[in-house]
Enzyme design. Structure first.
Site, PDB file in Angstrom:
ATOM      1  N   GLY A 155      -4.195 -11.782 -11.722  1.00 27.51           N
ATOM      2  CA  GLY A 155      -4.079 -12.161 -13.243  1.00 27.51           C
ATOM      3  C   GLY A 155      -4.826 -13.204 -13.737  1.00 27.51           C
ATOM      4  O   GLY A 155      -5.460 -13.895 -12.959  1.00 27.51           O
ATOM      5  N   CYS A 182      -6.325  -6.415   1.838  1.00 28.43           N
ATOM      6  CA  CYS A 182      -5.033  -6.497   1.370  1.00 28.43           C
ATOM      7  C   CYS A 182      -4.489  -7.424   1.946  1.00 28.43           C
ATOM      8  O   CYS A 182      -4.163  -7.387   3.193  1.00 28.43           O
ATOM      9  CB  CYS A 182      -4.570  -5.058   1.637  1.00 28.43           C
ATOM     10  SG  CYS A 182      -2.664  -4.872   1.115  1.00 28.43           S
ATOM     11  N   LEU A 211       0.844  -1.284  -0.165  1.00 29.60           N
ATOM     12  CA  LEU A 211       0.163  -0.009   0.036  1.00 29.60           C
ATOM     13  C   LEU A 211       0.759   1.299   0.052  1.00 29.60           C
ATOM     14  O   LEU A 211       0.431   2.284   0.638  1.00 29.60           O
ATOM     15  CB  LEU A 211      -1.024   0.115   1.138  1.00 29.60           C
ATOM     16  CG  LEU A 211      -2.062  -0.844   1.023  1.00 29.60           C
ATOM     17  CD1 LEU A 211      -3.041  -0.749   2.366  1.00 29.60           C
ATOM     18  CD2 LEU A 211      -3.178  -0.253  -0.137  1.00 29.60           C
ATOM     19  N   ASN A 265     -11.112  -1.161   1.442  1.00 28.50           N
ATOM     20  CA  ASN A 265     -10.296  -2.342   1.291  1.00 28.50           C
ATOM     21  C   ASN A 265     -10.212  -3.026   2.629  1.00 28.50           C
ATOM     22  O   ASN A 265      -9.375  -2.457   3.481  1.00 28.50           O
ATOM     23  CB  ASN A 265      -9.028  -1.918   0.710  1.00 28.50           C
ATOM     24  CG  ASN A 265      -7.836  -2.967   0.499  1.00 28.50           C
ATOM     25  OD1 ASN A 265      -8.409  -4.245   0.792  1.00 28.50           O
ATOM     26  ND2 ASN A 265      -6.940  -2.655   0.022  1.00 28.50           N
ATOM     27  N   ASN A 272     -10.207  -9.549  -4.076  1.00 30.31           N
ATOM     28  CA  ASN A 272      -8.696  -8.871  -3.869  1.00 30.31           C
ATOM     29  C   ASN A 272      -7.743  -9.997  -4.213  1.00 30.31           C
ATOM     30  O   ASN A 272      -8.233 -11.327  -4.727  1.00 30.31           O
ATOM     31  CB  ASN A 272      -8.631  -8.405  -2.591  1.00 30.31           C
ATOM     32  CG  ASN A 272      -7.401  -7.457  -2.247  1.00 30.31           C
ATOM     33  OD1 ASN A 272      -6.385  -7.493  -3.048  1.00 30.31           O
ATOM     34  ND2 ASN A 272      -7.720  -6.277  -1.688  1.00 30.31           N
TER      35      ASN A 272
HETATM   36  C1  LIG Z   1       0.270  -4.343  -8.160  1.00 30.61           C
HETATM   37  C2  LIG Z   1      -0.989  -4.422  -7.373  1.00 30.61           C
HETATM   38  C3  LIG Z   1      -1.540  -3.464  -6.323  1.00 30.61           C
HETATM   39  C4  LIG Z   1      -2.808  -3.687  -6.082  1.00 30.61           C
HETATM   40  N1  LIG Z   1      -3.124  -2.632  -5.121  1.00 30.61           N
HETATM   41  C5  LIG Z   1      -4.458  -2.682  -4.465  1.00 30.61           C
HETATM   42  C6  LIG Z   1      -4.927  -1.628  -3.618  1.00 30.61           C
HETATM   43  O1  LIG Z   1      -4.183  -0.805  -3.260  1.00 30.61           O
HETATM   44  N2  LIG Z   1      -6.124  -1.824  -2.936  1.00 30.61           N
HETATM   45  C7  LIG Z   1      -6.977  -2.927  -3.454  1.00 30.61           C
HETATM   46  O2  LIG Z   1      -8.046  -2.886  -2.943  1.00 30.61           O
HETATM   47  N3  LIG Z   1      -6.623  -3.752  -4.292  1.00 30.61           N
HETATM   48  C8  LIG Z   1      -5.275  -3.849  -4.868  1.00 30.61           C
HETATM   49  N4  LIG Z   1      -4.884  -4.810  -5.625  1.00 30.61           N
HETATM   50  C9  LIG Z   1      -5.839  -5.744  -5.776  1.00 30.61           C
HETATM   51  C10 LIG Z   1      -6.738  -5.633  -7.288  1.00 30.61           C
HETATM   52  O3  LIG Z   1      -7.231  -4.340  -7.300  1.00 30.61           O
HETATM   53  C11 LIG Z   1      -7.694  -6.666  -7.801  1.00 30.61           C
HETATM   54  O4  LIG Z   1      -8.539  -7.024  -6.702  1.00 30.61           O
HETATM   55  C12 LIG Z   1      -7.034  -8.257  -7.743  1.00 30.61           C
HETATM   56  O5  LIG Z   1      -5.491  -8.037  -8.391  1.00 30.61           O
HETATM   57  C13 LIG Z   1      -7.510  -8.795  -8.907  1.00 30.61           C
HETATM   58  O6  LIG Z   1      -7.798  -8.474 -10.045  1.00 30.61           O
HETATM   59  P1  LIG Z   1      -6.781  -8.929 -10.967  1.00 30.61           P
HETATM   60  O7  LIG Z   1      -6.520 -10.285 -11.377  1.00 30.61           O
HETATM   61  O8  LIG Z   1      -7.648  -8.406 -12.505  1.00 30.61           O
HETATM   62  O9  LIG Z   1      -5.455  -8.176 -11.148  1.00 30.61           O
HETATM   63  C14 LIG Z   1      -3.814  -4.766  -6.280  1.00 30.61           C
HETATM   64  C15 LIG Z   1      -3.318  -5.644  -7.149  1.00 30.61           C
HETATM   65  C16 LIG Z   1      -1.841  -5.454  -7.724  1.00 30.61           C
HETATM   66  C17 LIG Z   1      -1.629  -6.660  -8.752  1.00 30.61           C
END
Ligand SMILES: Cc1cc2nc3c(=O)[nH]c(=O)nc-3n(C[C@H](O)[C@H](O)[C@H](O)COP(=O)(O)O)c2cc1C
Ligand SMILES: Cc1cc2nc3c(=O)[nH]c(=O)nc-3n(C[C@H](O)[C@H](O)[C@H](O)COP(=O)(O)OP(=O)(O)OC[C@H]3O[C@@H](n4cnc5c(N)ncnc54)[C@H](O)[C@@H]3O)c2cc1C
Ligand code: FES
Lengths: 255, 306
Positions: free
Chosen positions: B219, B132, B76, B129, B194
């Site tokens: 991903g 995390c 974060l 959130n 998440n």
């Molecule tokens: C590099 C990175 C940083 C992230 N930072 C946050 C964040 O600050 N707050 C949050 O709620 N989720 C965060 N996530 C989670 C994403 O918002 C999402 O819920 C998760 O990656 C699943 O989606 P995806 O597979 O399309 O990435 C982060 C994900 C990644 C990969």
């Protein structure tokens, strides 16, 4: 300003074992690129490997709309890249990063490269031909000395060292550096290569009070400064290598 | 039958009016992406998660690629509430709803964030959130406990009239329990998933690849899990769902909507193709026309058993 292009591969040739040079047709990136910047290449229209691979820009030809990269075969992504054929298309973004900034008052510039790190420096040399350029290239063996001709074409004085003595001086690049610094008044140093090498150069530069700029490598995801995945520790806290770097003043780094 | 008019893409996520169901997952997208496409095409924008005070984040390395996915342990890193508020004018220009993702170590701090953000008068929704996996205080230790979740949502509820979206962690035995807790505490919507807690080891150095040891998996690799959880929650709660986890193309968006999502967020795939959101939004219309669907809302939760 960043852009994304479907770049056609013009050439993809082996330079020496495990090192390749690729020319890509990407006119928008070519028009914008400056030395020290890099491109992010998606090696496969697939999800494995998923992320783009960051590779420095080695040269550009604005009239042809091309860029050149020099890459080392490291793992999954670069192994796919080496088998790519001419005419194939790669998704490329760039130019990423801050690039090298040479102080206008600096007359004598020292460039120190190791491995594929010499490639972005060769691009820099080409862009600052009017300066007095000294270049030190180091490598384990003769075939790992890259870009010698590029530097010479830019009018640089080139000093080579190999660890096994198969070419140039026998020994480490740092030994050559000390010789160059003892004989010349150097205004600025730019170095790209293995981190141990860059740290050693930064140490020497610090002792002699010469500004030293290093180019860092970190694993990257977004490449645009949005994810904080690629940060490095500086005196100001964590900074993103992809946008605030990859080039940093060595004195600013905590490494 | 040929469709006479353009299909309807607008969706309403708990009062947040989106011109299409596509938004971005917090932490994976920034204003910087405006270099690749016009961000005003997005159904909504969700900036990187913020905390009250600036946060330095975790030591490096913070990311490592995995098969069709990646692990992150950013921790974060963010400029804090005030730092974020400075960037609000740039977000406002986009003319699309702004949903702010917030994290804190206590219910009170979540509420403070919500209150201050609401006072700006510039944002359209708050994503809490509680999921995390990369911070010690707060994070998914809250989101894996229905009581903690309820307490936080209730406290935030008192602090804002804006739509609240509670972001759920998949790192639990039964996600519907947490979803129900959020709903009963007054959350207007839920978002999921998440990242999934994971790790990766370098066999040459015999060290973990992440300085934080563990990280969150995201991903395309996580999509089937995310989809299953969206479907489970759709059947467990009445509030709308913002679905995410591995979304990479139009088909993925349709799948999430069929499973019950009202809107869908693209995360990790923005790294792979920084223009993917724009491409998906364009592709959605084509999909609806080809399939003779005049309103995208008709897809929500419409999956059937074979
Ligand atoms: C590099 C990175 C940083 C992230 N930072 C946050 C964040 O600050 N707050 C949050 O709620 N989720 C965060 N996530 C989670 C994403 O918002 C999402 O819920 C998760 O990656 C699943 O989606 P995806 O597979 O399309 O990435 C982060 C994900 C990644 C990969
Ligand atoms: C700004 C920058 C410029 C670079 N310039 C060049 C160059 O000009 N020529 C060149 O050969 N290499 C360069 N590299 C290193 C190059 O990015 C890696 O060697 C490459 O990503 C390895 O990918 P792979 O799939 O073959 O290896 P794998 O080890 O399978 O890759 C796995 C993951 O780790 C990442 N990764 C692996 N090694 C590195 C590394 N050293 N730095 C950053 N990420 C890494 C990959 O991007 C990928 O996400 C540069 C790196 C950066 C950050
Ligand atoms: S790679 Fe995302 S901030 Fe640098």
């Amino acid at each position: 300003m960043l852009t994304i292009e479907n770049a056609k591969i013009v050439t993809n040739q082996e330079l020496t074992r495990d090192y390749f040079v690729m020319t890509l047709n990407c006119p928008k990136i070519s028009a914008l690129a400056r030395p020290g910047q890099f491109v992010n290449i998606h090696v496969l229209e697939n999800t494995d490997p998923l992320l783009r691979r960051p590779i420095s820009i080695y040269d550009i030809d604005k009239s042809k709309g091309t860029i050149k990269i020099l890459y080392f075969i490291k793992g999954k992504g670069t192994n796919i890249l080496k088998n790519k054929k001419e005419e194939e298309i790669l998704s490329v973004t760039g130019p990423h990063g801050n690039g090298f900034v040479v102080h206008p008052d600096s007359k004598n510039i020292l460039l120190v490269g190791g491995g594929f790190g010499t490639a972005p420096l060769a691009f820099l040399a080409k862009e600052i031909k009017e300066k007095n350029i000294f270049t030190a290239i180091g490598g384990r063996t003769k075939d790992l000395i890259f870009c010698e001709k590029d530097f010479k074409d830019s009018g640089a004085k080139v000093f080579i060292s190999t660890e096994d003595g198969s070419y140039g001086e026998k020994g480490l690049v740092t030994e050559n550096i000390i010789k160059i610094l003892n004989q010349n008044k150097i205004d600025e140093i730019f170095t790209v290569g293995p981190s141990l090498m860059m740290k050693a150069i930064a140490e020497i530069a610090k002792k002699r009070n010469i500004p030293c700029h290093v180019s860092l490598e970190e694993r990257m995801a977004c490449g645009v400064g949005a994810c904080y995945g690629c940060v490095c520790k500086t005196k100001k806290g964590y900074e993103t290598v992809c946008t605030q770097g990859p080039v940093f003043d060595s004195g600013e780094l905590e490494w | 039958m040929k469709l006479e008019t353009k299909p309807k893409l607008e969706v309403n996520l708990a009062g947040i009016k989106m011109k299409n169901p596509v938004t971005v997952a917090s932490g994976t997208f920034g204003l910087q992406h405006g270099q690749f496409f016009d961000l005003s095409v997005l159904g909504a924008i969700v900036p990187k998660g913020i905390t009250l005070e600036p946060k330095e984040g975790n030591p490096t390395p913070r990311i490592i690629e995995t098969a069709s996915g990646m692990l992150n342990a950013i921790g974060l890193q963010n400029p804090g509430l005030e730092g974020f508020i400075d960037t609000l004018p740039a977000y406002e220009k986009l003319n699309t709803p702004i949903i702010v993702n917030i994290s804190a170590g206590s219910a009170e701090d979540y509420a403070k964030l919500a209150e201050k953000l609401t006072k700006t008068g510039k944002i359209h929704g708050i994503e809490i959130n509680v999921s995390c996996p990369n911070v010690k205080k707060g994070g998914f230790q809250f989101g894996s406990d229905p009581k903690e979740t309820e307490n936080i949502v209730k406290t935030v509820r008192k602090a804002t009239n804006l739509p609240i979206i509670t972001k759920l962690t998949p790192n639990v035995t039964d996600i519907t329990e947490i979803a129900k807790a959020a709903e009963s505490a007054g959350s207007d919507a839920i978002s999921l998933i998440n990242t999934l807690l994971g790790t990766s080891i370098n066999t040459k150095t015999k060290k973990f690849n992440l300085a934080n040891v563990t990280g969150g998996l995201s991903g395309p690799a996580v999509k089937p899990i995310a989809l299953r959880m969206v479907w489970q929650c759709y059947n467990a709660v009445k509030i709308p769902i913002l679905g995410m986890g591995g979304v990479a193309n139009v088909t993925d968006v349709i799948e999430f909507m069929l499973a019950g999502a009202t809107a869908v967020a693209v995360g990790t795939y923005n790294f792979v193709n920084p223009k993917v959101c724009e491409e998906i939004i364009l592709g959605l219309s084509d999909y609806l026309i080809e399939n003779k669907i005049d309103d995208i809302n008709n897809l929500i939760g419409k999956v059937e058993k074979v």
